[in-house]
Write a protein that holds these residues in place. Structure first.
Motif, PDB file in Angstrom:
ATOM      1  N   ASP A 150     -18.017 -84.363   8.131  1.00 26.07           N
ATOM      2  CA  ASP A 150     -18.553 -83.199   8.791  1.00 26.07           C
ATOM      3  C   ASP A 150     -17.527 -82.145   9.558  1.00 26.07           C
TER       4      ASP A 150
ATOM      5  N   SER B 291     -25.014 -77.685  10.694  1.00 26.62           N
ATOM      6  CA  SER B 291     -24.678 -79.141  10.368  1.00 26.62           C
ATOM      7  C   SER B 291     -25.655 -79.729   9.528  1.00 26.62           C
ATOM      8  N   ASN B 292     -25.469 -79.762   8.351  1.00 21.96           N
ATOM      9  CA  ASN B 292     -26.511 -80.544   7.446  1.00 21.96           C
ATOM     10  C   ASN B 292     -26.048 -81.678   6.772  1.00 21.96           C
ATOM     11  N   VAL B 293     -26.183 -82.864   7.597  1.00 23.75           N
ATOM     12  CA  VAL B 293     -25.790 -83.968   7.109  1.00 23.75           C
ATOM     13  C   VAL B 293     -26.535 -84.549   5.915  1.00 23.75           C
ATOM     14  N   GLN B 294     -27.727 -84.179   5.678  1.00 23.88           N
ATOM     15  CA  GLN B 294     -28.367 -84.775   4.656  1.00 23.88           C
ATOM     16  C   GLN B 294     -27.705 -83.933   3.274  1.00 23.88           C
TER      17      GLN B 294
ATOM     18  N   THR C  50     -19.166 -88.023  11.188  1.00 20.84           N
ATOM     19  CA  THR C  50     -19.879 -86.943  11.862  1.00 20.84           C
ATOM     20  C   THR C  50     -20.053 -87.463  13.447  1.00 20.84           C
TER      21      THR C  50
ATOM     22  N   GLN D 142     -26.750 -83.197  14.215  1.00 22.61           N
ATOM     23  CA  GLN D 142     -27.112 -82.457  12.921  1.00 22.61           C
ATOM     24  C   GLN D 142     -28.100 -81.249  13.553  1.00 22.61           C
TER      25      GLN D 142
ATOM     26  N   GLU E  75     -25.483 -74.851  16.405  1.00 26.29           N
ATOM     27  CA  GLU E  75     -24.105 -75.745  16.445  1.00 26.29           C
ATOM     28  C   GLU E  75     -23.236 -75.519  17.730  1.00 26.29           C
TER      29      GLU E  75
END
Length: 951
Positions: free
Chosen positions: A113, A200-203, A225, A229, A872
Motif C-alpha cells: 500500500d 487506497s484500493n486494496v482490491q 497495508t 481502504q 485517505e
C-alpha cells in the motif's frame, strides 16, 4: 483340396492363432509391461492405439492371397519386416513418454500500500522485507505490486555494486538531503504520482497480483497495508484467492513511526441564523496524539474568531461563538493548525467548511417608467425590503440577472421606448417568465403607459405571464379606433428622418389593439396609400408594406390629407383620427377647409412638425381646428416618441378615469395582505387600465365596473400579481395620503416575494462515494401516494460557486436518482425543482392557450453537504481485521519468513519427455527393407515362364 487352397487355409488359421494369442498376451502381460515401463519412468500416454497391432494378423491373411513367386524364405522375411513396421508405428502411436519429477517452484508477489495514509517508515520497512526475499529467491520468483487509487507492478532491479566499499557507501541524492540507496540494493518503493495517493484500493492491488502468477508455481501473496481502504473490498477477494489456491500472508507494519495528525472531521451551526445575532459553531477535531493547536472560525474566508485548544488523542469538540453582520448565503469554515509543524502531516484535513444561510431582507427590483414618481413606493417598502430602483431601461434581460432579486416590481413601463427601440423586448418577457417559474415574484402596476396603452396587447407578456387579458374590444361602451398616418416622404426627409418615421409607424402599430384599423399615406408631390386601411391584427403585412417607404420629391399636403379623410369617412369606427407628419412647406390651398369638413364628420387631426423649416403656423392651425394636438420637435429621434404619445392619447379607451372605491372580493377578504390595513376604509382611486381576468386568475379586488383592480395567479413556483391602477400621484393620489398605503404594499409584496424552502413532499438524500455525488429524491404526496413522471431540474453549486446540472431518472415508484462526479473539495449545495405531470381533465382543451399556460404541480428540494478532504486523509487507527480474515481464509500467516514463502511443501511437478521418435525411425528402416525384399530376387528363378509374361 488343391495345394493353393491348403496354403491359404493355413494362413487363415495362423492369422487367427496370432490374433488370439496377441489379445491374450495383452490382457495377461499388459499390467506387468506397464509396471515394468513405470519402473523405468516410462508411460504410455495413448494406450488405446495398441489395437493397431491387429494389423499383423491381417498381414497373414493378405499373404495367403499373394501372387508373388519370390522364394518363400524371402517372402517370410518380408512378412516379418512388415510386422516389425506395424510394431514400430504402434510404439510411436501409444505415446511412449519418459516421466521425471522435480520439486515445484514458488512465486511470491508483495502487494504494498503506497497511499498517503501509509507513513514513509512503513514503506521503508516493506522495501527491506521485499529486498531480503528477493536476494534469497534462488529459482523461486519474487515480484512487487504497489497500489493506491490504481495498481502497478514495480520491476525489481538493484543498483550495480562495484566494490564492497560501494555497497556500504551512501551518497547525497536530491537537494532535500535524502541519501540515495546504496549500490546493490533495491531503490525505495515509489509513491504514486499526482493525487492518486488519496485513494487506497486494496482490491485493485490483489487483482493485479493474481494475474502475475506463472503456471505451475505455488502462488504466494504478502499484503502490506494499514487496512484503511477507501475503495474496493477485501472480502470480495477471498473466494478468488481460495479458488486458485493463492495463499495470502500479511505484514503488520503499523508499529512503524507514524507522525501525529490533526483532523477537523465535522462542523455544525444552528439551522436558523439572523444578522448580528450571536451563534455557536461546533467543530469535531480528531487528533492521533496530544496536540496543542490554534482553531479559527472563518465566514466567507474572513477570520471571525479564534482560540487556542489542547487536544487529547481522539475526538474533541471545539465551540466558537461568533455573529454575522449581513444576511445571505455564506460559507462557515473551521481551521485548526498544530503549534508544532511536526504534529501534523496533512494540511488538507485541517479545515472543514459548510454552507450556511443568514436571513436577509428580501431584495426587490423596482422599475418605474416615470422617474419623478418612484419615491412613493420606495418609501413604503424601504423598512422591510432591500429595494433597488431602476428606470425603464433597467429591466433584467436574462433569467440569471433576474434571479438576483426575490421580487421584481414593474410600474407604468411602456413596451416601446419611442426612440427606435423597446424597453421590454421578447427576451425580457421570456426572462421574466422563467424567473417566475423558478419561484420569483412579479408585480406589474398600471398607468397610462402600461398594459394595453403601453403596447403589450398580443405580446408574449400578455399571452404567457399576465393573469389578465388586455384586449377590451368586446366592450360595447368602448369605441374602436381607425387611424391613418400621413407621412411626408419628400426629399428633405431623406436618411434618418424617414427611417425614424417608419419606426414611429411600427411603434404605433404595437400600441393598437388587434381590432383597431390602421392606414398609412405617404406623400411628396402626390400621395400614395402605402398601407390601405385595415385591421391592426395584420401586423406582418403592414410591416412589410411599411418597409418599402422611401423618400424623394416635393411637398403637397392637401392631396394626402384628402385621401386619408376619404378613407376614414367610409369606415365604421367610433374614433377616427389622422396624424400628419411633415418637415417642409406646402401650398395651403384647401387644407383648412378640408380640416373643417373632417372635424364636422368627427375625424380629428393631430400634427407633428419636424425642424424649423416646417410650416409650424399651418400645422398648428390644422391641429387646433381639427380637434387634435400639435407637436413640434427639432430632433428627428423624437419622432417615434411623439407618435407614441399621440397614439396613447387616442387609445385612452382602455383607460377608465372615474372616481371609485375598489372592493375586495368576498372569498379573499381573509387573505393576510388585507389584514390590519383597514382596506374597507381605503380612499378612492381615480382611474385604472381596463382588463379582463383569465379563467385561472384570482381577482382579489374589483372596480365599480366589476373589472380587475388586483389580480394574481401562480406560474410555476412563483406568482404574478397585477395592479391595474397606478402607485403614483395620479390615479392613486388619495392613496398616497392614506395611513394604510405603506402597510398594504408591504404585505402584498411579502405575500408575493420568493420564499426559499424545501417541499415536504420531496425528501432529498445525498451521498458521496469515491468522488461521485449521488442525489436522490423520494416523491410522496399528502395522501402517501408516489408521485411518478416528475420532470426535475437539479442544480448543484460547488465550492467555486459554479452550478452543475444533474439529470434525475426515475428508478422506482416515486424514486428519482442522478449522479455527478465532483471535482473539488468543500461545501456543495443541491437545489431542485420538480414538475409533476399536469392532471388531464375531461374538459381540458389541448389547443387552448389557457390550458397550456396552466403549470403542473411544482415541488422544490434542497440539500447541503460537505466533502471536506480526501477520505485517505481521514486518518484513524490502522485496522487489519479484514486483512487477517483474508489470510486465515487462505492459509496465510502474519510476517512469513523466507523459508515459509519458498517452502514447496514436498510438492513436485511432473515433467514428461516424449520418446516416440526412435520407433518412427525404426519403422522407416523396416519399410525400406521391406521394399527391397519385394523388389529384388536374391536366388532362384521365377516360376512364371517368360513367354507367359510376354503375353
Amino acid at each position: 483340396m488343391t495345394r493353393r487352397t491348403a496354403i491359404a487355409l493355413a494362413h487363415y488359421v495362423a492369422a487367427l492363432v496370432v490374433g488370439i494369442s496377441g489379445f491374450a498376451a495383452l490382457q495377461h502381460f499388459g499390467p506387468a509391461i506397464a509396471a515394468r515401463l513405470a519402473a523405468h519412468d516410462l508411460i504410455l500416454s495413448e494406450p488405446r492405439y495398441l489395437w493397431a497391432l491387429l494389423a499383423i494378423p491381417a498381414l497373414l491373411v493378405l499373404r495367403a492371397h499373394s501372387l508373388s513367386d519370390l522364394p518363400r524364405v524371402q517372402q517370410g522375411l518380408s512378412f516379418l519386416l512388415r510386422a516389425a513396421f506395424v510394431l514400430a508405428v504402434t510404439a510411436a502411436l501409444v505415446g511412449l513418454e519418459e516421466v521425471t519429477h522435480e520439486p515445484v517452484k514458488t512465486a511470491t508477489v508483495y502487494v504494498v500500500d503506497t497511499s498517503e495514509s501509509v507513513p514513509d517508515a512503513a514503506l521503508e520497512a516493506a522495501r527491506q522485507r521485499v529486498e531480503a526475499s528477493w536476494r534469497k529467491r534462488g529459482q523461486h520468483e519474487v515480484r512487487l505490486v504497489t497500489f493506491a487509487e490504481t495498481a502497478r507492478e514495480i520491476p525489481l532491479v538493484a543498483t550495480e555494486a562495484t566494490t564492497p566499499q560501494d555497497v556500504a557507501a551512501t551518497a547525497p541524492a536530491d537537494p532535500t538531503g535524502a541519501p540515495e540507496p546504496p549500490a546493490g540494493t533495491l531503490p525505495p518503493i515509489p509513491r504514486p504520482p499526482g493525487t492518486e495517493g488519496r485513494t487506497s484500493n486494496v482490491q485493485a492491488g490483489l487483482r493485479l497480483a493474481e494475474s502475475l502468477f506463472p503456471e505451475g508455481r505455488l502462488a504466494r501473496i504478502v499484503l502490506v497495508t494499514d487496512g484503511l481502504q477507501t475503495r474496493g473490498s477485501l472480502a470480495d477477494e477471498r473466494e478468488t484467492a481460495s479458488r486458485f489456491a493463492i495463499r495470502v500472508h500479511h505484514l503488520d507494519l503499523t508499529d512503524a513511526a507514524r507522525p501525529a495528525e490533526l483532523m477537523v472531521t465535522g462542523l455544525e451551526a444552528p439551522d436558523s441564523l439572523e444578522p448580528r445575532v450571536p451563534f455557536v459553531a461546533r467543530a469535531t477535531v480528531k487528533a492521533t496524539a496530544a496536540i496543542e493547536a490554534r482553531c479559527e472560525l472563518f465566514v466567507d474566508a474572513v477570520l471571525a474568531e479564534g482560540k487556542d485548544v489542547s487536544l487529547a488523542s481522539g475526538d474533541t469538540e471545539v465551540a466558537i461563538e461568533t455573529s454575522v453582520k449581513e444576511g445571505g448565503d455564506k460559507r462557515l469554515s473551521m481551521r485548526c493548525a498544530p503549534k508544532l509543524a511536526t504534529d501534523d502531516r496533512f494540511a488538507s484535513n485541517n479545515a472543514f467548511e459548510i454552507p450556511i444561510h443568514i436571513k436577509t431582507l428580501p431584495k426587490v427590483l423596482y422599475v418605474e417608467g416615470e422617474r419623478q414618481f418612484r419615491q412613493n413606493l420606495v418609501a413604503a417598502l424601504g423598512r422591510d425590503f432591500d429595494v433597488e430602483m431602476r428606470d425603464a431601461r433597467g429591466l433584467p434581460q436574462t433569467t440569471a440577472e433576474a434571479r438576483k432579486f426575490d421580487l421584481i416590481f414593474i410600474s407604468d413601463v411602456p413596451k416601446s421606448s419611442g426612440a427606435g427601440g423597446d424597453f421590454m423586448t421578447r427576451q425580457h418577457m421570456q426572462a421574466l417568465e422563467s424567473y417566475v417559474r423558478e419561484g420569483g415574484g412579479l408585480v406589474i402596476a398600471g398607468g397610462e403607459n402600461s398594459f394595453g396603452p403601453g403596447g403589450y396587447g398580443g405580446s408574449y407578456l400578455e399571452k404567457h405571464v399576465l393573469p389578465v387579458e388586455l384586449d377590451v374590444e368586446k366592450k360595447e361602451d368602448i369605441p374602436s379606433l381607425a387611424l391613418v398616418l400621413v407621412i411626408d416622404r419628400s426629399g428633405s426627409m431623406t436618411g434618418e428622418k424617414i427611417e425614424l418615421a417608419k419606426e414611429a409607424a411600427r411603434a404605433t402599430l404595437d400600441v393598437l389593439q388587434p381590432s383597431d384599423k390602421l392606414g398609412i399615406v405617404a406623400f411628396d408631390a402626390a400621395p400614395t396609400f402605402i398601407v390601405r386601411l385595415q385591421r391592426a391584427a395584420n401586423r406582418l403585412k403592414i410591416t412589410d408594406s411599411l418597409a418599402r417607404l422611401s423618400s424623394g420629391g416635393g411637398t403637397n399636403i392637401f392631396p394626402a390629407l384628402d385621401q386619408a379623410y376619404r378613407a376614414l369617412a367610409t369606415t365604421q369606427a367610433k374614433t377616427k383620427h389622422i396624424i400628419l407628419l411633415t418637415d417642409g412647406q406646402s401650398s395651403r390651398s384647401g387644407i383648412l377647409d378640408l380640416v373643417s369638413q373632417s372635424y364636422a364628420d368627427k375625424i380629428t387631426i393631430s400634427t407633428v412638425a419636424v425642424g424649423l423649416n416646417s410650416d409650424q403656423t399651418l400645422l398648428m392651425q390644422v391641429a387646433e381646428e381639427g380637434g387634435g394636438r400639435y407637436y413640434f420637435t427639432d430632433r428627428a429621434d423624437n419622432i417615434p416618441k411623439l407618435f407614441l404619445k399621440e397614439t396613447s392619447e387616442i387609445t385612452r379607451r382602455a383607460l377608465v378615469e372615474d372616481h371609485f372605491r375598489p372592493v375586495v372580493s368576498k372569498r379573499f377578504r381573509s387573505l393576510q395582505m388585507f389584514q390590519g390595513v383597514g382596506i374597507e376604509r381605503a380612499p378612492a382611486l381615480l382611474g385604472y387600465v381596463s382588463t379582463r381576468a383569465k379563467p385561472r386568475a384570482e381577482v382579489l379586488m374589483l372596480s365599480h365596473r366589476s373589472e380587475p383592480i388586483l389580480a394574481r395567479w401562480r406560474l410555476g413556483l412563483g406568482q404574478v400579481v397585477v395592479w391595474t391602477s397606478d402607485v403614483k400621484n395620479k390615479w392613486a393620489h388619495f392613496w398616497l395620503g392614506w395611513s394604510g398605503y405603506a402597510q398594504f404594499w408591504r404585505q402584498l409584496v411579502r405575500d408575493t416575494v420568493r420564499v426559499e424552502k424545501s417541499d415536504p413532499a420531496m425528501q432529498t438524500f445525498t451521498d458521496i462515494a469515491d468522488g461521485v455525488l449521488t442525489v436522490g429524491v423520494d416523491a410522496v404526496d399528502q395522501d402517501d401516494r408516489f408521485i411518478d413522471g416528475l420532470q426535475s431540474q437539479v442544480s448543484v453549486t460547488g465550492p467555486d460557486g459554479r452550478d452543475r446540472d444533474i439529470t434525475l431518472s426515475q428508478t422506482a415508484p416515486g424514486r428519482y436518482e442522478g449522479q455527478l462526479a465532483l471535482d473539488a473539495f468543500g461545501p456543495w449545495v443541491v437545489r431542485g425543482s420538480h414538475h409533476a405531470p399536469r392532471a388531464s381533465g375531461a374538459d381540458a382543451d389541448p389547443d387552448s392557450d389557457d390550458d397550456k399556460a396552466k403549470p403542473a404541480d411544482v415541488h422544490r428540494s434542497y440539500a447541503a453537504l460537505a466533502w471536506p478532504f480526501p477520505a485517505e486523509h481521514l486518518l484513524g487507527e490502522p485496522d487489519l481485521s479484514a486483512v487477517r480474515a483474508l489470510s486465515e481464509a487462505t492459509g496465510g500467516v502474519l510476517a512469513p519468513t523466507d523459508a515459509q514463502l519458498f517452502d514447496t511443501e514436498g510438492r513436485t511437478t511432473e515433467r514428461r519427455e516424449p520418446r516416440w521418435q526412435p520407433p518412427l525411425y525404426l519403422a522407416l528402416i523396416f519399410l525400406l527393407l521391406d521394399v527391397l525384399l519385394r523388389r529384388v530376387r536374391f536366388y532362384g528363378k521365377t516360376a512364371i515362364p517368360w513367354q507367359s509374361a510376354r503375353g
